[in-house]
Structures are given as structure tokens and as C-alpha cells.
Design an enzyme around this catalytic site. Sequence first.
Site, PDB file in Angstrom:
ATOM      1  CE1 TYR A  36      -4.250   1.059  -0.255  1.00 36.08           C
ATOM      2  CE2 TYR A  36      -4.452  -1.197   0.546  1.00 36.08           C
ATOM      3  CZ  TYR A  36      -5.008  -0.087  -0.071  1.00 36.08           C
ATOM      4  OH  TYR A  36      -6.289  -0.130  -0.507  1.00 36.08           O
ATOM      5  CD  GLU A  67      -4.705   5.441   1.011  1.00 41.09           C
ATOM      6  OE1 GLU A  67      -4.594   6.207   1.983  1.00 41.09           O
ATOM      7  OE2 GLU A  67      -5.715   4.738   0.794  1.00 41.09           O
ATOM      8  CG  ASP A  86      -8.421  10.319 -24.064  1.00 39.64           C
ATOM      9  OD1 ASP A  86      -7.431   9.560 -24.125  1.00 39.64           O
ATOM     10  OD2 ASP A  86      -9.555   9.926 -23.715  1.00 39.64           O
ATOM     11  CB  THR A 136      -5.074   3.620 -21.969  1.00 36.32           C
ATOM     12  OG1 THR A 136      -4.715   3.581 -23.344  1.00 36.32           O
ATOM     13  CG2 THR A 136      -6.552   3.961 -21.832  1.00 36.32           C
ATOM     14  CE  LYS A 165      -7.531   1.853 -24.965  1.00 37.62           C
ATOM     15  NZ  LYS A 165      -8.580   2.888 -25.087  1.00 37.62           N
ATOM     16  NE  ARG A 202      -7.251  -3.624 -19.230  1.00 36.28           N
ATOM     17  CZ  ARG A 202      -7.434  -3.829 -20.528  1.00 36.28           C
ATOM     18  NH1 ARG A 202      -6.802  -4.784 -21.161  1.00 36.28           N
ATOM     19  NH2 ARG A 202      -8.256  -3.063 -21.211  1.00 36.28           N
TER      20      ARG A 202
HETATM   21  C1  PLP Z   1      -9.641   3.296 -24.268  1.00 34.14           C
HETATM   22  C2  PLP Z   1      -9.937   4.746 -24.112  1.00 34.14           C
HETATM   23  C3  PLP Z   1     -10.214   5.313 -22.851  1.00 34.14           C
HETATM   24  C4  PLP Z   1     -10.529   4.500 -21.614  1.00 34.14           C
HETATM   25  O1  PLP Z   1      -9.631   3.643 -21.185  1.00 34.14           O
HETATM   26  P1  PLP Z   1     -10.024   2.469 -20.149  1.00 34.14           P
HETATM   27  O2  PLP Z   1      -8.687   2.022 -19.729  1.00 34.14           O
HETATM   28  O3  PLP Z   1     -10.803   1.468 -20.953  1.00 34.14           O
HETATM   29  O4  PLP Z   1     -10.814   3.071 -19.051  1.00 34.14           O
HETATM   30  C5  PLP Z   1     -10.347   6.682 -22.762  1.00 34.14           C
HETATM   31  N1  PLP Z   1     -10.255   7.462 -23.847  1.00 34.14           N
HETATM   32  C6  PLP Z   1     -10.036   6.956 -25.078  1.00 34.14           C
HETATM   33  C7  PLP Z   1      -9.935   7.884 -26.240  1.00 34.14           C
HETATM   34  C8  PLP Z   1      -9.878   5.586 -25.251  1.00 34.14           C
HETATM   35  O5  PLP Z   1      -9.680   5.090 -26.478  1.00 34.14           O
END
Ligand code: PLP
Length: 421
Positions: free
Chosen positions: A57, A59, A203, A229, A232, A238
Site C-alpha cells: 500500500y 497512498e 486524450d 491509457t 494500447k 492496463r
Molecule cells: C480506451 C480509451 C479510454 C478508456 O480507457 P479504459 O482504460 O478502458 O478506461 C479513454 N479514452 C479513449 C480515447 C480511449 O480510447
Amino acid sequence: MSAQSLYPGIYETDPEIAELCALENERQATSIRLIPSENYVTSAVLEATGSVLTNKYSEGYADKRYYEGQAHIDAIEKLAVQRACALFGADHANVQPYSGSPANLAVYTALLEPGDLIMGLSLPHGGHLTHGWKVSATGKFWTSTAYEVDPETHRLDYDAIRKQALEERPRMIVAGATAYPRTIDFSAFRSIADEIGAYFLADIAHISGLVATGVHPSPVPHADVVSTTTHKTLRGPRGGMIMCREEFAKAVDRAVFPGLQGGPHNHTTAGLAVALKEASTDAFANYSRAIVDNAKLLAGALKDEGFDLVTGGTDNHLILIDVVKTTNDAVAGKPFAKALDRAGIVANYNTVPFDQRKPFNPSGLRLGTPAVTSRGMGDVAMVFIAKAMREVLDNLENETVLERIRNEVFDLCKVFPAPGL
Ligand SMILES: *Cc1c(COP(=O)(O)O)cnc(C)c1O
């Protein structure tokens, strides 16, 4: 490989779960993964993610924790932060968000008041739920309005977005997408945001690996905050990450903890640190370029097979097929995706811009090349995939044909083993 030899520890305690993990390992090894948000992490990232760091932990932030025993955790989180800042050229990075959605929630929490207006790309036009879509908490706790792609070109129309922003005056403009096959002009979003004094969030969840390697232009010089994220195209564990200008660092950190989260997932942080180190190598830059080369090759091969592609092609890792248009209304995205899955080709059904059909049975199919490129597949494989997809489309219910393609897919996957499996 048997569940017992792959997962001896799990097998001893819980053979049922070990068996299911082994089956999933087998599925990943023997099918062609075209879901654009998925990838295969390296063994190094897997090891870090499965390490004893899950026991701790922590925090707070490095050197300011609420629990003792942080000597090694602090060093790991500092490395992850330093590597993120160096790789993306950011002032500040927060590596604690549990995933991409909580990262975006943290950005709004940091910079907005409840009810402030967010303007993001409409979900059926390729945006993400967390860009203020109504069923998402981001569309409930904040007010939201959506911009759309151009009805003719299906590309972002920056003049139209500017006009809408001037009329509606959002407090925050969000750029970024989950199903947009073209380059995004982040500097155009910056100047629109400046005209109305709005914050600008980029994003880059899907494209962060491409951004890190200069294969897609970076929003870091333009955006107030960049969220992503980590699993990807960046090919990490993750998770989520937020980068921002120094002036927003405190607000972002406070929004993540204690605003929204408790203890960070240290095993994920370690996996991310490893992935960021991998992403700074020449090999990863070559990998990123190969993702886009493969996507362009696959798009061209699909067009040769008569597929109708949204915007006519791709600039990045992602391709969106209009299945309904391709088949003159005969087939929708979902039955095509299901038949492909039976043939060992895994993609996902998706809306296309201005879709007349419902999101649970939409017109399109979304695919991408990050995972197949991680396996080292190239031009021959892309042509094979396009031809196989055409055959599946023409034989949706012919199990003999689907079975034959399934076997061909199996053979191809053996030639290109996936990392980490
Ligand atoms: C995949 C994605 C997210 C969210 O990611 P999670 O890990 O699934 O919560 C947010 N914004 C965009 C543009 C995405 O493609």
C-alpha cells in the site's frame, strides 16, 4: 501447453482458473488480434505486473506517503514519472490512474467545477464515453456538448468545431478518439480553446505509442493536460496516465489522490516503468512506424477486396469498415465480427459516423494493427487478412469455409509467435 505447466502455482490452488487462463493464452496465441485497443505486452512487462509489488500500500506520492516501507516503491514510481516526462517531453506526469476512464475523470475533477460544460467528440463519431457522453458519469456530473465529424468527409472539421465552440463556450475542449482513423491537429484545438479561454485536454489513449515515437504529432506542446491509457499502442500494463503543464500539476495530483483514488497499483506502476523504457528504444520507434505501415497496407488490401472504409483509409493504427455500405445493406457489423471470430480473426463491431443503426448492432467494424505488428507480421500477412476477411464476409454461415480459414489463421500465427505468451 497444459494449464499445469503454464500456471503451476495457480493450478495447485485453483485448477479451474488455471485452466481458463491457459485456454485464454491459447486463444491469444492462435488467433489474429485486430482489436485496435489491444496489444501483447512483453514478458518483462508481464513479470513486473505479476510481481510482489501487488502486496504494498502506498497512498500518496513519492517521499510523501501515508504508509511506511516505501523505499523501493518510491524509487519505482519516480522512475516511471521521469521516464514518462522524458519520453513525451512533459513537465509533469501522474502514473497512478487505474485506467484511462479514471484518468479523464481526474482531469475534469482537477480543472472544472461540477456542471461546467465539456465539449468532446460524439461517441458514435469516434469519441470516448468519458468525453461527456450522457451515460458516462462525465456526462452526468458535468454538462456536455458533442462535436461531430464532417457529414461528407467523415473527418474533423476544425472550422465547424471552432464555430460551435464560439457559440457554446465550453469550459473544456477534449480532443482524442477511440475510432478515428486520421491524424488529429492538436494545434488547431489549442487555438480554438484560446479563443474562448477554455482548457484543452488531449486524450491520446489509442495513439500514445505513436505519439511517443513521433509517428503521430504530439499534443504535449499544445494541450493543458494530456491523458492516456498505458495498454494500447504504448504496449504497457492496463492503466492510465496524466501529463500536464507544471501549473496544473498540483491540481491533477490532488484529483487522483485523495480526490478519486486510494493506493496506487504499484505492480502496474512497475510494469509501466518497464514499458516506458521499452518505448524509448529504436526498436520501439521501428515498431510504431511498422504499425502505421501495416495499417496502410491492410487498408489498401481491404479496398482491393471491395471494402468501404470510413474516410477512405487511415493515417494511424486504426481502420473503420462500413460493412453496411460494403454489402449494400445486406450485412451489419455484428454478424460480420461474429463470423470473423469463428474464423480466428478478432475485431469489434462499431458505429460509423451518422450511423442509422443502434450501437449494439451498428454498421461498422473497427480494426487496428498494433497487436499483429507486435507479432512481427508484415505485408504478406496484411494481404492474407484482407482476403480472408472478404471470404468470411461472403460466407457468413458457411462453417466449412470458416473452419478452413481458421486453420490458415492457426498456421500463420505459428509463424509469428506473440510476445509474452
Ligand atoms: C480506451 C480509451 C479510454 C478508456 O480507457 P479504459 O482504460 O478502458 O478506461 C479513454 N479514452 C479513449 C480515447 C480511449 O480510447
